[in-house]
Design a protein around this motif. Sequence first.
Motif, PDB file in Angstrom:
ATOM      1  N   ASP A  16     -11.018 -17.425 -11.298  1.00 30.80           N
ATOM      2  CA  ASP A  16     -12.441 -17.242 -11.614  1.00 30.80           C
ATOM      3  C   ASP A  16     -13.312 -17.998 -10.618  1.00 30.80           C
ATOM      4  N   ARG A  17     -12.822 -19.123 -10.176  1.00 35.11           N
ATOM      5  CA  ARG A  17     -13.542 -19.957  -9.209  1.00 35.11           C
ATOM      6  C   ARG A  17     -13.743 -19.201  -7.883  1.00 35.11           C
ATOM      7  N   LEU A  18     -12.677 -18.565  -7.393  1.00 37.38           N
ATOM      8  CA  LEU A  18     -12.770 -17.816  -6.144  1.00 37.38           C
ATOM      9  C   LEU A  18     -13.618 -16.562  -6.337  1.00 37.38           C
ATOM     10  N   ARG A  19     -13.473 -15.900  -7.472  1.00 37.76           N
ATOM     11  CA  ARG A  19     -14.276 -14.714  -7.754  1.00 37.76           C
ATOM     12  C   ARG A  19     -15.766 -15.076  -7.794  1.00 37.76           C
ATOM     13  N   ALA A  20     -16.103 -16.223  -8.371  1.00 39.62           N
ATOM     14  CA  ALA A  20     -17.496 -16.684  -8.398  1.00 39.62           C
ATOM     15  C   ALA A  20     -18.004 -16.939  -6.980  1.00 39.62           C
ATOM     16  N   THR A  21     -17.137 -17.484  -6.134  1.00 35.39           N
ATOM     17  CA  THR A  21     -17.515 -17.736  -4.742  1.00 35.39           C
ATOM     18  C   THR A  21     -17.765 -16.425  -4.008  1.00 35.39           C
ATOM     19  N   PHE A  22     -16.880 -15.453  -4.194  1.00 36.16           N
ATOM     20  CA  PHE A  22     -17.062 -14.140  -3.562  1.00 36.16           C
ATOM     21  C   PHE A  22     -18.358 -13.479  -4.049  1.00 36.16           C
ATOM     22  N   ASP A  50     -20.397 -29.658  -4.145  1.00 33.00           N
ATOM     23  CA  ASP A  50     -21.413 -29.355  -3.138  1.00 33.00           C
ATOM     24  C   ASP A  50     -20.801 -29.074  -1.767  1.00 33.00           C
ATOM     25  N   GLU A  51     -19.772 -29.821  -1.385  1.00 30.37           N
ATOM     26  CA  GLU A  51     -19.151 -29.602  -0.079  1.00 30.37           C
ATOM     27  C   GLU A  51     -18.490 -28.226  -0.004  1.00 30.37           C
ATOM     28  N   GLU A  52     -17.861 -27.810  -1.078  1.00 35.93           N
ATOM     29  CA  GLU A  52     -17.224 -26.489  -1.112  1.00 35.93           C
ATOM     30  C   GLU A  52     -18.277 -25.373  -1.070  1.00 35.93           C
ATOM     31  N   ILE A  53     -19.386 -25.585  -1.747  1.00 34.34           N
ATOM     32  CA  ILE A  53     -20.470 -24.610  -1.725  1.00 34.34           C
ATOM     33  C   ILE A  53     -21.059 -24.521  -0.320  1.00 34.34           C
ATOM     34  N   ILE A  57     -21.190 -21.272   2.302  1.00 33.01           N
ATOM     35  CA  ILE A  57     -22.427 -20.826   2.951  1.00 33.01           C
ATOM     36  C   ILE A  57     -22.241 -20.794   4.466  1.00 33.01           C
ATOM     37  N   TYR A  58     -21.640 -21.830   5.039  1.00 32.67           N
ATOM     38  CA  TYR A  58     -21.414 -21.870   6.493  1.00 32.67           C
ATOM     39  C   TYR A  58     -20.532 -20.714   6.949  1.00 32.67           C
TER      40      TYR A  58
END
Length: 97
Positions: A16-22, A50-53, A57-58
């Motif tokens: 779910d974490r990766l799906r949220a990121t996608f 925050d670093e993962e977010i 973004i980068y």
Amino acid sequence: MAEAIIRDWRTAPVSDRLRATFTFIEKLTDTPDDVGPEDINLLRAHGLGDEEIEDAIYICVAFSIIDRLADAFEFEVPTEEQMRKTSKFLLRLGYRV
């Protein structure tokens, strides 16, 4: 797993974490003006720091720039055979000129 993600990340067997990121990256790419604090809060609710977010973004920005440059300069995607030849060359010589 990678092939399933490439086919359709929405149905791929990812966390779910990766799906949220996608989902966030898609929104950031397609409708950046609609991205707001609630999107960041949703990522945090899925356990991203925050670093993962920032990393997501980068990566999104880098791929977007590369894609736009490739379109602007009309880059052609090499064939599989061209990629194979180039990879052998790079493995042997690297990027030395």
